[in-house]
Design an enzyme around this catalytic site. Structure first.
Site, PDB file in Angstrom:
ATOM      1  N   GLY A 133       0.527  -1.467  -0.017  1.00 45.86           N
ATOM      2  CA  GLY A 133      -0.323  -0.435  -0.141  1.00 45.86           C
ATOM      3  C   GLY A 133       0.906   1.376  -0.282  1.00 45.86           C
ATOM      4  N   SER A 134       1.322   1.577   1.350  1.00 48.52           N
ATOM      5  CA  SER A 134       2.290   2.986   1.240  1.00 48.52           C
ATOM      6  C   SER A 134       3.001   2.109   0.131  1.00 48.52           C
ATOM      7  CB  SER A 134       3.035   3.168   2.971  1.00 48.52           C
ATOM      8  OG  SER A 134       1.189   2.908   3.486  1.00 48.52           O
ATOM      9  N   GLU A 242      -3.967  15.186  -6.837  1.00 45.68           N
ATOM     10  CA  GLU A 242      -5.556  14.133  -5.349  1.00 45.68           C
ATOM     11  C   GLU A 242      -5.219  14.353  -4.556  1.00 45.68           C
ATOM     12  OE1 GLU A 242      -4.477  10.170  -6.351  1.00 45.68           O
ATOM     13  OE2 GLU A 242      -5.234   9.202  -4.446  1.00 45.68           O
ATOM     14  N   ARG A 268     -31.290  21.619  20.616  1.00 48.48           N
ATOM     15  CA  ARG A 268     -32.144  20.401  21.528  1.00 48.48           C
ATOM     16  C   ARG A 268     -32.114  21.166  23.404  1.00 48.48           C
ATOM     17  NH1 ARG A 268     -32.255  15.361  23.548  1.00 48.48           N
ATOM     18  NH2 ARG A 268     -31.553  14.787  25.670  1.00 48.48           N
ATOM     19  N   GLY A 339     -24.676  13.977  21.797  1.00 45.26           N
ATOM     20  CA  GLY A 339     -24.736  12.953  23.196  1.00 45.26           C
ATOM     21  C   GLY A 339     -24.661  11.570  21.885  1.00 45.26           C
TER      22      GLY A 339
END
Ligand code: FAD
Length: 385
Positions: A133-134, A242, A268, A339
């Site tokens: 990957g990396s 990218e 709320r 919450g």
């Protein structure tokens, strides 16, 4: 939110047009797409009809030659605000398709780009492997020369747009004895020997992320992108853009989370007053507001630098690093301010929290971004020895 100074009246008109499109063609389908694990492929064709895909492509391929990255930024912002972050138009348009324009032959561009502009040919890029990957140099997928075609074998994992894709840009080893000899190949999804399996993920539920297996796939030599030993250099070419796009996405996502939380804390109540009026809520949101404005101003500036051809790899890495880390922080604080409601699937913030986690990992992890920035400071151990 602080006023943004980089947009003109044309951009405002475009934003309006995109918003209407998203509200009509995407918003009503988001829940269904998230449940089915992919967007309906028709949405690409609909976006193509509006001219929203590969906006940069020249008119001969059906595009509108609009290279200004601000249009893509707006597309992202409206898509995330009114639709869903898992609709990967930008991967198709600005991350994968440019490989064809930069390194493809005229014949390859003629063959594929018009379908991509129309949204009939959906694109994906297949670099990552289970063991690479990396560190992409560890990739094992390989092609063997078989005369007028290559034989492709191997597997690629975590590939976005993977089920909907008609065409993959696949990175594969071309010379077994040379670690850095990698080629890029245009591989049609319908060819024999290709198998795709969807992956179950923590978030990005509407995104069709897959593992792809290539089993003796015959790839015509005419589908080689550029020099078959220079794939690494080609992959590096588009990385700054990218990563800047990743930064635009992270900020757009975080801004939406902030806005819906601000609304929530005003409504709320607890202990007889709106929870937003507690000092902790005010301070938390005030801090996030400043950080978002600060990073948005910087990223907007980098978008202009990109337009001017002046974006550096380290600035793009820095933007991806900071915005994705901020996105994570914003999501976490916003869930807290909701919450237990914030932990419920019913509330968008819970989904956004899960969706956001990948931003610090894909397109290069935060640690790799720090490596890139560190090296630009002359702190490269290979040079210091
Ligand atoms: C939803 C999703 C979509 C994706 N889309 C695509 C796609 O379309 N196409 C594609 O090809 N790939 C895609 N990827 C793959 C993604 O880009 C890689 O997985 C990512 O770059 C990380 O590679 P890795 O998973 O091998 O992690 P690893 O490289 O194994 O990293 C593991 C950990 O080690 C750390 N690490 C590694 N090297 C270093 C170092 N030198 N210094 C310090 N720390 C280090 C990393 O930062 C990380 O914390 C996608 C992944 C996901 C989850």
């Amino acid at each position: 939110m602080q006023e943004r100074l980089i947009f003109t009246a044309d951009h405002a008109l475009f934003r309006d047009q995109v918003r209407k499109f998203v509200q009509k063609e995407i918003t009503p389908h988001v829940d269904h797409w998230r449940r089915q694990g992919r967007v309906d492929r028709e949405v690409f064709a609909k976006a193509g009809q509006q001219g929203f895909l590969l906006m940069w492509a020249s008119e001969e391929y059906g595009g509108c030659a609009l290279t200004d990255l601000r249009y893509e930024q707006i597309l992202y912002e409206e898509l995330i605000r009114h639709g869903d972050i898992g609709v990967f138009f930008t991967l198709h348009s600005r991350i994968v398709a440019p490989y064809l324009q930069r390194f493809g032959t005229e014949q390859q561009c003629q063959q594929y780009l018009p379908g991509c502009v129309r949204g009939e040919t959906i694109l994906a890029v297949a670099m990552t492997e289970p063991d690479a990957g990396s560190d992409l140099a560890g990739m094992r997928a390989r092609v063997e020369d078989a005369g007028d075609h290559w034989l492709l074998n191997g597997s690629k994992i975590y590939i976005s747009n993977g089920l909907n894709a008609d065409l993959f840009v696949v990175a594969a080893r071309t010379q077994p004895d040379q670690k850095y000899a990698i080629g890029l190949f245009l591989v049609e999804a319908q060819w024999p020997g290709i198998h795709r399996t969807p992956l179950e993920k923590m978030g990005l539920d509407a995104q069709d992320t897959v593992i792809v297996y290539f089993d003796n796939v015959r790839v015509p030599k005419t589908n080689t992108l550029g020099d078959p030993t220079k794939g690494f250099a080609y992959l590096a070419h588009g990385l700054a853009e990218e990563r800047l796009l990743g930064a635009c996405q992270s900020l757009a996502h975080a801004q939406v989370a902030f806005d819906l939380t601000l609304e929530y804390v005003k409504e709320r109540t607890a202990f007889g007053k709106p929870i937003g009026t507690f000092q902790n809520s005010r301070f938390t949101l005030a801090e996030l507001r400043c950080q978002l404005d600060c990073q948005q101003t910087w990223v907007d500036q980098l978008v202009l630098q990109m337009n001017a051809g002046q974006l550096s790899a380290e600035a793009a890495a820095g933007a991806k690093l900071l915005t994705s880390e901020l996105e994570g922080r914003v999501m976490d604080e916003c869930v807290q301010l909701h919450g237990s409601a914030g932990y419920m699937e019913e509330y968008r913030i819970s989904r956004m929290y899960r969706d956001a986690r990948i931003s610090r990992i894909f397109a290069g992890t935060s640690e790799i971004m720090k490596e890139i920035i560190g090296r630009s400071l002359g702190l490269d151990d290979r040079k210091l020895k």
